[in-house]
Design an enzyme around this catalytic site. Structure first.
Site, PDB file in Angstrom:
ATOM      1  N   LYS A 108      11.012  -0.478   1.814  1.00  0.00           N
ATOM      2  CA  LYS A 108      11.018  -1.634   1.102  1.00  0.00           C
ATOM      3  C   LYS A 108      12.493  -2.100   0.849  1.00  0.00           C
ATOM      4  CE  LYS A 108       9.832  -3.814  -3.307  1.00  0.00           C
ATOM      5  NZ  LYS A 108       8.752  -4.207  -4.205  1.00  0.00           N
ATOM      6  N   HIS A 158      -2.306  -8.975   0.130  1.00  0.00           N
ATOM      7  CA  HIS A 158      -2.399  -9.135  -1.211  1.00  0.00           C
ATOM      8  C   HIS A 158      -3.130 -10.492  -1.662  1.00  0.00           C
ATOM      9  CE1 HIS A 158       0.128  -5.523  -1.613  1.00  0.00           C
ATOM     10  NE2 HIS A 158       0.482  -5.882  -3.013  1.00  0.00           N
ATOM     11  N   LYS A 197      11.961  -7.734  -8.954  1.00  0.00           N
ATOM     12  CA  LYS A 197      10.967  -8.549  -9.263  1.00  0.00           C
ATOM     13  C   LYS A 197      10.482  -8.195 -10.868  1.00  0.00           C
ATOM     14  CE  LYS A 197       8.871 -10.470  -5.249  1.00  0.00           C
ATOM     15  NZ  LYS A 197       7.526 -10.765  -4.424  1.00  0.00           N
ATOM     16  N   HIS A 203      -5.373 -10.031  -4.583  1.00  0.00           N
ATOM     17  CA  HIS A 203      -5.052 -10.729  -5.726  1.00  0.00           C
ATOM     18  C   HIS A 203      -6.590 -11.438  -6.062  1.00  0.00           C
ATOM     19  CE1 HIS A 203      -0.726 -10.650  -5.460  1.00  0.00           C
ATOM     20  NE2 HIS A 203      -0.947  -9.660  -6.130  1.00  0.00           N
ATOM     21  N   ARG A 233      21.221 -13.251 -21.708  1.00  0.00           N
ATOM     22  CA  ARG A 233      21.299 -13.734 -20.216  1.00  0.00           C
ATOM     23  C   ARG A 233      21.351 -12.627 -19.144  1.00  0.00           C
ATOM     24  NH1 ARG A 233      24.787 -17.206 -23.262  1.00  0.00           N
ATOM     25  NH2 ARG A 233      23.697 -19.037 -23.742  1.00  0.00           N
ATOM     26  N   HIS A 281      -5.017  -2.591  -8.624  1.00  0.00           N
ATOM     27  CA  HIS A 281      -4.284  -3.357  -7.902  1.00  0.00           C
ATOM     28  C   HIS A 281      -4.438  -2.575  -6.554  1.00  0.00           C
ATOM     29  CE1 HIS A 281      -1.224  -5.883  -6.186  1.00  0.00           C
ATOM     30  NE2 HIS A 281      -0.517  -4.806  -5.894  1.00  0.00           N
ATOM     31  N   ARG A 315      10.858 -10.933   3.203  1.00  0.00           N
ATOM     32  CA  ARG A 315      10.202 -10.075   2.102  1.00  0.00           C
ATOM     33  C   ARG A 315       8.795 -10.419   1.897  1.00  0.00           C
ATOM     34  NH1 ARG A 315      12.871  -8.727  -3.632  1.00  0.00           N
ATOM     35  NH2 ARG A 315      11.008  -7.406  -4.573  1.00  0.00           N
ATOM     36  N   GLU A 353      -0.184   1.251  -1.219  1.00  0.00           N
ATOM     37  CA  GLU A 353       0.973   0.553  -0.875  1.00  0.00           C
ATOM     38  C   GLU A 353       1.874   1.194   0.097  1.00  0.00           C
ATOM     39  OE1 GLU A 353       1.597  -2.529  -2.169  1.00  0.00           O
ATOM     40  OE2 GLU A 353       0.638  -2.615  -3.945  1.00  0.00           O
ATOM     41  N   ASN A 363       3.840  -8.737   1.060  1.00  0.00           N
ATOM     42  CA  ASN A 363       2.366  -9.032   0.466  1.00  0.00           C
ATOM     43  C   ASN A 363       1.258  -8.847   1.466  1.00  0.00           C
ATOM     44  OD1 ASN A 363       3.793  -9.942  -1.961  1.00  0.00           O
ATOM     45  ND2 ASN A 363       4.401 -11.796  -0.885  1.00  0.00           N
ATOM     46  N   GLU A 389      13.008 -13.605  -1.373  1.00  0.00           N
ATOM     47  CA  GLU A 389      11.795 -13.793  -0.677  1.00  0.00           C
ATOM     48  C   GLU A 389      11.863 -14.980  -0.234  1.00  0.00           C
ATOM     49  OE1 GLU A 389       7.994 -11.835  -2.395  1.00  0.00           O
ATOM     50  OE2 GLU A 389       6.956 -13.463  -1.553  1.00  0.00           O
TER      51      GLU A 389
HETATM   52  N1  LIG Z   1       7.805  -5.907  -9.487  1.00  0.00           N
HETATM   53  C1  LIG Z   1       7.183  -5.603  -8.414  1.00  0.00           C
HETATM   54  O1  LIG Z   1       7.745  -5.733  -7.562  1.00  0.00           O
HETATM   55  C2  LIG Z   1       5.752  -4.982  -8.518  1.00  0.00           C
HETATM   56  C3  LIG Z   1       5.101  -4.803  -7.336  1.00  0.00           C
HETATM   57  C4  LIG Z   1       3.615  -4.082  -7.234  1.00  0.00           C
HETATM   58  C5  LIG Z   1       3.278  -4.081  -8.441  1.00  0.00           C
HETATM   59  N2  LIG Z   1       3.719  -4.600  -9.560  1.00  0.00           N
HETATM   60  C6  LIG Z   1       3.186  -4.560 -11.046  1.00  0.00           C
HETATM   61  O2  LIG Z   1       3.017  -3.264 -11.313  1.00  0.00           O
HETATM   62  C7  LIG Z   1       1.906  -3.034 -12.276  1.00  0.00           C
HETATM   63  C8  LIG Z   1       1.081  -1.969 -11.687  1.00  0.00           C
HETATM   64  O3  LIG Z   1       1.774  -0.745 -11.917  1.00  0.00           O
HETATM   65  P1  LIG Z   1       0.897   0.609 -12.088  1.00  0.00           P
HETATM   66  O4  LIG Z   1       0.096   0.751 -10.857  1.00  0.00           O
HETATM   67  O5  LIG Z   1       2.024   1.599 -12.315  1.00  0.00           O
HETATM   68  O6  LIG Z   1       0.116   0.574 -13.305  1.00  0.00           O
HETATM   69  P2  LIG Z   1       0.714   0.940 -14.724  1.00  0.00           P
HETATM   70  O7  LIG Z   1       1.935   0.761 -15.180  1.00  0.00           O
HETATM   71  O8  LIG Z   1      -0.508   0.281 -15.530  1.00  0.00           O
HETATM   72  O9  LIG Z   1       0.227   2.529 -14.870  1.00  0.00           O
HETATM   73  C9  LIG Z   1      -1.108   2.965 -14.582  1.00  0.00           C
HETATM   74  C10 LIG Z   1      -1.591   4.015 -15.721  1.00  0.00           C
HETATM   75  O10 LIG Z   1      -0.831   5.167 -15.595  1.00  0.00           O
HETATM   76  C11 LIG Z   1      -0.265   5.629 -16.675  1.00  0.00           C
HETATM   77  N3  LIG Z   1       0.788   6.475 -16.300  1.00  0.00           N
HETATM   78  C12 LIG Z   1       2.044   6.315 -15.835  1.00  0.00           C
HETATM   79  N4  LIG Z   1       2.879   7.217 -15.530  1.00  0.00           N
HETATM   80  C13 LIG Z   1       1.901   8.255 -15.633  1.00  0.00           C
HETATM   81  C14 LIG Z   1       2.037   9.402 -15.662  1.00  0.00           C
HETATM   82  N5  LIG Z   1       3.259  10.020 -15.047  1.00  0.00           N
HETATM   83  N6  LIG Z   1       1.267  10.557 -15.889  1.00  0.00           N
HETATM   84  C15 LIG Z   1      -0.078  10.054 -16.530  1.00  0.00           C
HETATM   85  N7  LIG Z   1      -0.189   8.604 -16.657  1.00  0.00           N
HETATM   86  C16 LIG Z   1       0.694   8.008 -16.351  1.00  0.00           C
HETATM   87  C17 LIG Z   1      -0.032   4.204 -17.413  1.00  0.00           C
HETATM   88  O11 LIG Z   1       0.227   4.408 -18.789  1.00  0.00           O
HETATM   89  C18 LIG Z   1      -1.291   3.393 -17.228  1.00  0.00           C
HETATM   90  O12 LIG Z   1      -2.462   3.681 -17.933  1.00  0.00           O
HETATM   91  C19 LIG Z   1       1.116  -4.507 -12.168  1.00  0.00           C
HETATM   92  O13 LIG Z   1       1.352  -5.193 -13.354  1.00  0.00           O
HETATM   93  C20 LIG Z   1       1.948  -5.109 -10.990  1.00  0.00           C
HETATM   94  O14 LIG Z   1       1.850  -6.690 -11.154  1.00  0.00           O
HETATM   95  C21 LIG Z   1       4.988  -5.080  -9.579  1.00  0.00           C
HETATM   96 ZN   LIG Z   2       0.940  -4.684  -4.505  1.00  0.00          ZN
END
Ligand SMILES: NC(=O)c1ccc[n+]([C@@H]2O[C@H](COP(=O)([O-])OP(=O)(O)OC[C@H]3O[C@@H](n4cnc5c(N)ncnc54)[C@H](O)[C@@H]3O)[C@@H](O)[C@H]2O)c1
Ligand SMILES: [Zn+2]
Length: 356
Positions: A227, A248, A143, A252, A121, A265, A241, A185, A245, A237
Site C-alpha cells: 500500500k 470495491h 484518506k 460497495h 485547518r 466491508h 492508486r 484486503e 479499489n 488517486e
Molecule cells: N481510509 C481508508 O483508506 C479506508 C480504507 C478501507 C476502509 N476504510 C474505512 O474503515 C472502516 C472499516 O474499518 P474496520 O473494518 O476496522 O471497522 P470498525 O472500525 O468498525 O471495527 C470493527 C469492529 O471491531 C471493533 N474493534 C476494533 N479493534 C478491536 C480490537 N482490537 N479488539 C476487539 N474489537 C475491536 C470495533 O469497535 C468494531 O466494533 C469503514 O468505515 C471504511 O470506510 C477506510
Molecule cells: Zn476496502
C-alpha cells in the site's frame, strides 16, 4: 523482545513511518516522540477504549493527554460524531500544535483523521489501528472522512498521519469474522500487485486463520509495504492508486443493497473481487485460484441475491464512476491490475443477473 518492523511511506515532507510489532502499545516504541507540541487528544470508541486506552496512555507520558470516546459502529461515522471530537478539541483548548491519536478500527481512524484535517485547518495525527483491516489498509494513505446519508465517505480529506503504530497483539481480542474481513484486503494486495505474496497466502491461510503471530506479522508488513508503494506513487488517486479499489465497485454495491453492516466491508469486497476477476476475462485457472483463496479465508465467493436493477443503480452511485461510464479495476492476470472503462458490457449484465 520481538522484532519491530519499520516501513517508510515516502511522500516528501509528508513522509511517515509505519511501525509494526508485538506489544508496541505498552511502550517498546515511543509514541510520544511523534506527538507534536505538548498535548494530544486520543480518540477511541466504547469497545476499544476499555481494552487498550490504559495500555496506550503510559506511552504518551510527558504529554498532556485528553481522550474522547465515541460510539462504536459505522452508523456513527457521521458529521455529528465529528462535531463531538471537534468540540472536545475546542473544550480542551487544543492549539495548532496538538496531535490527534486514533485508537481503534477504520471507523475511528477515518473520523479522527478527518477531525485532525479540519481542526485549525489541520493538526498532526497518529494512527494506532486495532483491526486487521485498519492495520493493512485504512490507517495507511491519508484518506479520512465521514459518511453522509446518501453515501459512504462522501465528506472527507486527504490528511497523512505522522506515524502509524501497529501493535499486532491488539488482534488477540478481535473476533474471527472481523479478522477474516481484514484478510479480504490482504488477498486483494496479492491479486493486484504481488503474485508471490498471493502464492504465500495460498500456503499460509490456515496459519493466518489460527492467528499465528509470525504469519500475521508478515501479512500485515507486506500489505503495508504494497500500500505504501502505491500511495507514494499516487497520493491523491489521480491514477494508479485506484487499483486498490479492486473488487470495491461490486463490493460497495453489495454493502449498499444489503444495508451497511449486514455484510462486513471485507466480505463484500471478497465477493466483489471474484466478480471483478470474472469481468476481467482472465484465465479460468487464475479465477479458480482466487476463488479457492477467498473460500479458504472463510469469505463469501458469491454475492447475495440482488435484483439486477438494484445492482446497476447501486454501482451508479459509486464514487468511481466517471462521466456515467463505470470504471472498473480489472486483472490482466493474477498479480497485475489496471483500471478501465472498456469492459465487456454483456459480461457485466450477466454477472449482475440481467439479460445480456
Ligand atoms: N481510509 C481508508 O483508506 C479506508 C480504507 C478501507 C476502509 N476504510 C474505512 O474503515 C472502516 C472499516 O474499518 P474496520 O473494518 O476496522 O471497522 P470498525 O472500525 O468498525 O471495527 C470493527 C469492529 O471491531 C471493533 N474493534 C476494533 N479493534 C478491536 C480490537 N482490537 N479488539 C476487539 N474489537 C475491536 C470495533 O469497535 C468494531 O466494533 C469503514 O468505515 C471504511 O470506510 C477506510
Ligand atoms: Zn476496502
Amino acid at each position: 523482545m520481538s522484532t519491530i518492523h519499520r516501513i517508510e511511506v515516502e511522500l516528501g515532507e509528508r513522509s511517515y513511518p509505519i511501525v509494526i510489532g508485538r506489544g508496541l502499545l505498552g511502550g517498546s516504541f515511543a509514541v510520544a516522540d511523534y506527538v507534536r507540541g505538548t498535548d494530544c487528544l486520543v480518540v477511541s470508541n466504547d469497545t476499544v477504549a476499555p481494552l487498550y486506552l490504559d495500555k496506550l496512555l503510559p506511552n504518551l507520558e510527558g504529554r498532556e493527554v485528553n481522550s474522547v470516546t465515541i460510539a462504536d459502529g459505522e452508523a456513527f461515522k457521521t458529521v455529528a460524531t465529528l462535531e463531538q471530537i471537534l468540540d472536545e478539541l475546542v473544550r480542551t483548548g487544543s492549539g495548532r500544535d496538538t496531535t490527534v491519536v486514533a485508537l481503534g478500527g477504520g471507523v475511528v481512524g477515518d473520523i479522527a483523521g478527518f477531525a485532525a484535517a479540519c481542526y485549525m485547518r489541520g493538526v498532526a495525527f497518529i494512527q494506532v489501528p486495532t483491526t486487521l483491516l485498519a492495520q493493512v489498509d485504512s490507517s495507511v494513505g491519508g484518506k479520512t472522512g465521514v459518511n453522509h446519508e446518501q453515501g459512504k465517505n462522501l465528506i472527507g480529506a486527504f490528511h497523512q498521519p505522522q506515524l502509524v503504530l501497529i501493535d499486532t497483539d491488539t488482534l488477540d481480542t478481535l473476533d474471527d469474522r472481523e479478522l477474516r474481513a481484514g484478510l479480504a484486503e490482504v488477498i486483494k494486495y496479492g491479486a493486484i500487485c504481488d503474485p508471490e505474496f498471493f502464492a504465500w497466502l495460498e500456503n499460509t491461510m490456515p496459519a493466518l486463520l489460527q492467528r499465528n503471530p509470525d504469519a500475521l506479522a508478515h501479512a500485515i508488513r507486506r500489505s503495508c509495504e504494497l500500500k505504501a508503494e502505491v500511495v507514494a506513487e499516487d497520493e491523491r488517486e489521480a491514477g494508479r492508486r485506484a487499483i486498490l479499489n479492486f473488487g470495491h465497485t461490486f463490493g460497495h454495491a453489495i454493502e449498499r443493497c444489503q444495508g451497511y453492516g449486514e455484510w462486513l466491508h471485507g466480505e463484500a469486497v471478497a465477493a466483489g473481487m471474484l466478480m471483478a476477476a470474472e469481468l476481467s476475462g482472465i484465465g479460468t485457472d487464475d479465477v479458480a485460484r482466487l476463488r479457492s483463496l477467498v473460500a479458504a479465508a472463510g469469505l463469501p465467493v458469491e454475492p447475495p441475491t440482488i435484483a439486477p436493477g438494484d445492482w446497476l443503480a447501486a454501482m451508479g452511485m459509486d464514487k468511481k464512476v466517471q462521466r456515467k461510464k463505470l470504471r472498473f479495476v480489472l486483472l490482466e492476470r493474477l498479480g497485475t491490475a489496471f483500471t478501465t472503462s472498456d469492459y465487456d458490457e454483456g459480461k457485466l449484465q450477466q454477472l449482475v443477473g440481467s439479460q445480456a
